[in-house]
Design an enzyme around this catalytic site. Structure first.
Site, PDB file in Angstrom:
ATOM      1  N   CYS A  44      11.490  -7.463 -10.449  1.00  0.00           N
ATOM      2  CA  CYS A  44      10.218  -7.871 -10.260  1.00  0.00           C
ATOM      3  C   CYS A  44       9.211  -7.617 -11.566  1.00  0.00           C
ATOM      4  O   CYS A  44       9.588  -6.583 -12.319  1.00  0.00           O
ATOM      5  CB  CYS A  44       9.550  -7.158  -9.008  1.00  0.00           C
ATOM      6  SG  CYS A  44       8.082  -7.674  -8.528  1.00  0.00           S
ATOM      7  N   ASP A  46       6.473  -6.505 -11.534  1.00  0.00           N
ATOM      8  CA  ASP A  46       5.391  -5.361 -11.280  1.00  0.00           C
ATOM      9  C   ASP A  46       5.418  -4.323 -12.442  1.00  0.00           C
ATOM     10  O   ASP A  46       6.788  -3.888 -12.848  1.00  0.00           O
ATOM     11  CB  ASP A  46       6.064  -4.689 -10.250  1.00  0.00           C
ATOM     12  CG  ASP A  46       4.825  -3.752  -9.642  1.00  0.00           C
ATOM     13  OD1 ASP A  46       4.399  -2.780 -10.360  1.00  0.00           O
ATOM     14  OD2 ASP A  46       4.536  -3.948  -8.536  1.00  0.00           O
ATOM     15  N   ARG A  48       4.987  -1.353 -12.717  1.00  0.00           N
ATOM     16  CA  ARG A  48       5.765  -0.054 -12.458  1.00  0.00           C
ATOM     17  C   ARG A  48       7.031   0.085 -12.180  1.00  0.00           C
ATOM     18  O   ARG A  48       7.627   0.960 -11.759  1.00  0.00           O
ATOM     19  CB  ARG A  48       5.018   0.418 -10.898  1.00  0.00           C
ATOM     20  CG  ARG A  48       3.388   0.735 -11.099  1.00  0.00           C
ATOM     21  CD  ARG A  48       2.796   0.595  -9.785  1.00  0.00           C
ATOM     22  NE  ARG A  48       2.790  -0.778  -9.185  1.00  0.00           N
ATOM     23  CZ  ARG A  48       2.525  -0.956  -7.724  1.00  0.00           C
ATOM     24  NH1 ARG A  48       1.847   0.042  -6.948  1.00  0.00           N
ATOM     25  NH2 ARG A  48       2.675  -2.131  -7.212  1.00  0.00           N
ATOM     26  N   HIS A 100      12.135  -3.765  -5.299  1.00  0.00           N
ATOM     27  CA  HIS A 100      11.513  -2.591  -5.144  1.00  0.00           C
ATOM     28  C   HIS A 100      10.672  -2.454  -3.869  1.00  0.00           C
ATOM     29  O   HIS A 100      10.152  -3.478  -3.158  1.00  0.00           O
ATOM     30  CB  HIS A 100      10.701  -2.195  -6.293  1.00  0.00           C
ATOM     31  CG  HIS A 100       9.324  -3.110  -6.522  1.00  0.00           C
ATOM     32  ND1 HIS A 100       8.332  -2.669  -6.247  1.00  0.00           N
ATOM     33  CD2 HIS A 100       9.310  -4.648  -6.944  1.00  0.00           C
ATOM     34  CE1 HIS A 100       7.119  -3.652  -6.545  1.00  0.00           C
ATOM     35  NE2 HIS A 100       7.848  -4.586  -6.845  1.00  0.00           N
ATOM     36  N   CYS A 103       6.425  -3.969  -2.976  1.00  0.00           N
ATOM     37  CA  CYS A 103       6.247  -5.067  -3.759  1.00  0.00           C
ATOM     38  C   CYS A 103       5.023  -5.797  -3.331  1.00  0.00           C
ATOM     39  O   CYS A 103       4.970  -6.558  -2.205  1.00  0.00           O
ATOM     40  CB  CYS A 103       7.611  -5.988  -3.564  1.00  0.00           C
ATOM     41  SG  CYS A 103       7.404  -7.556  -4.756  1.00  0.00           S
TER      42      CYS A 103
HETATM   43 CO    CO Z   1       7.203  -6.604  -6.917  1.00  0.00          CO
END
Ligand code: CO
Length: 231
Positions: A44, A46, A48, A100, A103
């Protein structure tokens, strides 16, 4: 406007280069010559969930594709080109789809909202929900339901990787790459191997998406003639 935090990026970069040059003067020249990663990581976008940090792998070890919700869509030329390049040119030994918990893309896909162009992308995840709706609707706690959606999304995206002709052809001829599903938990930083049975997945895929006959008969044209000098 270039604020202090922006300027600091370049200052840190210079320090980083100096540190590496002090310990390994050939580092950048070596990496410029070639890459030889064993892993393709599909995760992803993301901020993080940074691929190298969570795996502890170094520069050159990991070929990476990231998008919203770690989706493998066969109409996504970016994804499919990376997959083909990683398998046929870099000859990666492992492909990882890493989802994850928590999400945002999956959260958005579960909301009854219109997001505009993003809806076309989220539809890939809404399709996953539809395939698994009997199980997912049984989970009353919304966070737990989302956690489970994240896991079945990884299972479905692993299937999508295995459906590709590059992966089927390479595996049948050379015995790699093997495709894995992982979950990353932002709550504690831990990675979990979902232990998806790759051979069983391949068998399941080949019930419908079987390309084996053409692969074994060599009854096809090479997709490209790329000089493999960098490998
Ligand atoms: Co995500």
């Amino acid at each position: 406007m270039k604020d202090d935090r922006y300027i600091k990026i370049f200052e840190d970069n210079q320090r980083w280069v100096e540190d590496i040059n002090n310990t390994d003067i050939d580092f950048f020249a070596r990496h410029y010559e070639e890459q030889n990663p064993d892993y393709l990581y599909i995760g992803c976008s993301d901020s993080r969930v940074p691929a190298n940090e969570i795996t502890g792998l170094s520069m050159g070890d990991l070929f990476v594709h990231r998008n919203l919700g770690n989706v493998v869509a066969n109409s996504d030329m970016n994804m499919m080109s990376i997959l083909q390049y990683a398998v046929e040119v870099l000859e990666v030994k492992h492909i990882v789809v890493c989802g994850h918990y928590g999400c945002g893309a999956l959260k958005a896909a579960m909301l009854p909202h219109k997001f505009g162009v993003l809806d076309n992308w989220l539809r890939n995840i809404r399709d996953v929900y539809r395939f698994h709706k009997l199980e997912l609707n049984e989970i009353k706690d919304l966070e737990q339901r989302m956690d489970r959606l994240s896991e079945v999304n990884v299972e479905e995206q692993v299937l999508n990787v295995v459906k590709s002709s590059s992966v089927q052809e390479s595996y049948l001829k050379k015995g790699y790459p093997v495709v894995h599903g992982w979950m990353y938990d932002m709550r504690n930083g831990l990675l979990k191997d979902m232990n998806i049975d790759f051979k069983a997945t391949l068998q399941k895929v080949q019930e419908i998406y079987n390309l084996e006959e053409d692969i074994n008969n060599n009854n096809h044209y090479p997709i490209y003639q790329y000089p493999k000098t960098s490998k």
